[in-house]
Design an enzyme around this catalytic site. Structure first.
Site, short mmCIF file in Angstrom:
data_model
loop_
_atom_site.label_atom_id
_atom_site.label_comp_id
_atom_site.label_asym_id
_atom_site.label_seq_id
_atom_site.Cartn_x
_atom_site.Cartn_y
_atom_site.Cartn_z
N ALA A 158 0.87 -1.26 -0.50
CA ALA A 158 0.56 -0.02 -0.05
C ALA A 158 0.70 1.11 -0.18
O ALA A 158 0.62 2.09 -0.28
CB ALA A 158 -0.83 0.11 1.44
N CYS A 189 -8.82 -7.45 -8.01
CA CYS A 189 -10.53 -6.88 -8.66
C CYS A 189 -10.05 -5.41 -8.56
O CYS A 189 -12.26 -4.98 -9.03
CB CYS A 189 -11.32 -7.65 -7.80
SG CYS A 189 -11.99 -6.83 -6.41
N GLU A 220 7.36 -0.92 10.19
CA GLU A 220 7.24 -2.38 10.37
C GLU A 220 6.79 -2.46 11.97
O GLU A 220 7.56 -3.23 12.62
CB GLU A 220 8.54 -3.03 10.43
CG GLU A 220 9.08 -3.19 8.97
CD GLU A 220 8.08 -3.82 7.68
OE1 GLU A 220 7.38 -4.27 8.27
OE2 GLU A 220 8.29 -3.63 6.81
#
Length: 193
Positions: free
Chosen positions: A13, A147, A88
Site C-alpha cells: 500500500a 478485482c 514495520e
C-alpha cells in the site's frame, strides 16, 4: 500535545514510501527525525527503510528487547527530535507501544507508526493490536485487490502460488510470499484446493 499515529494497511500500500515522505517533509524544514525499523525484516539492507519504488533511508533497528523510550530520549537530549517514525510497527511489543505513547505524552514528540494490521490468517499482530487501542489517530492506507476493491488482507502463498493456511505468524517476504487481497478474494483463495 504530541500524538501517537498509526497508519496501517495490507501489504503493497506504500507505507514505507509514505513514512519516508513524512520524514523528508520534516527534514526539508530543518527539523530532525528519528527513524526506526524492525530488525527482523531482512529483505533489504539492515538498518534501512526501503520502499518498493526505490526510496530509502538509514534507520535505527528495534527488536523485542529494545527500550525505545530510552534510546529516543537519549538522542533527543543530544539534538532535539521533531518526530519519531516507526516502520514495520506490527513487530512492536505491547510494552514498546506504551513507551511510544509516553514519548508523546511526556516529551511532546509526535510518533508516526506504519505497519500491517493483520497477518496471513487475519489475526492482529501484537504491535498493531496495541496501536489500534492506544493511538490518538488511526489512518488506513489503501491498497488494491486484483478485482479493484480495497485490499485489506495479506494472503501468504507458497512457491507455486497456493494459499498457505498454517505456519508461524511472522515470515518475512514480499510479492514472492504475499498477495494483498480484499476479504472476499482472501476467503475464496483460502477455500481453494
Amino acid at each position: 500535545m504530541a500524538k501517537l499515529y498509526f497508519y496501517y494497511s495490507s501489504m503493497n500500500a506504500g507505507k514505507s514510501t509514505t513514512l519516508l515522505q513524512s520524514s523528508f517533509n520534516y527534514r526539508e524544514r530543518g527539523m530532525a527525525t528519528m527513524l526506526w525499523t524492525a530488525a527482523i525484516d531482512d529483505r533489504y539492507d539492515a538498518g534501512h527503510i526501503t520502499s518498493r519504488i526505490g526510496l530509502e533511508a538509514q534507520a535505527h533497528v528495534f527488536d523485542p528487547d529494545t527500550d525505545l523510550r530510552t534510546a529516543i530520549l537519549e538522542q533527543h537530549g543530544n539534538a532535539p527530535i521533531a518526530c519519531v517514525l516507526i516502520d514495520e510497527a506490527q513487530f512492536l511489543t505491547a510494552d514498546q507501544v506504551l513507551q511510544l505513547a509516553r514519548i508523546c505524552d511526556e516529551s511532546d514528540i509526535p510518533v508516526l507508526c506504519y505497519g500491517l494490521r493483520t497477518d496471513f490468517r487475519g489475526a492482529l499482530f501484537e504491535g498493531s493490536a496495541h496501536l489500534l487501542g492506544l493511538a490518538d489517530s488511526l489512518s488506513e492506507i489503501k491498497a488494491v485487490c486484483d478485482c479493484g476493491r480495497k485490499a485489506t488482507m495479506n494472503l501468504r502463498v507458497d512457491s507455486a502460488g497456493r494459499a498457505v493456511r498454517d505456519g508461524a505468524q511472522t515470515q518475512i517476504g514480499g510479492n514472492d510470499s504475499y498477495i494483498a487481497l480484499c476479504r472476499r478474494h482472501f476467503m475464496a483463495r483460502l477455500r481453494e484446493g
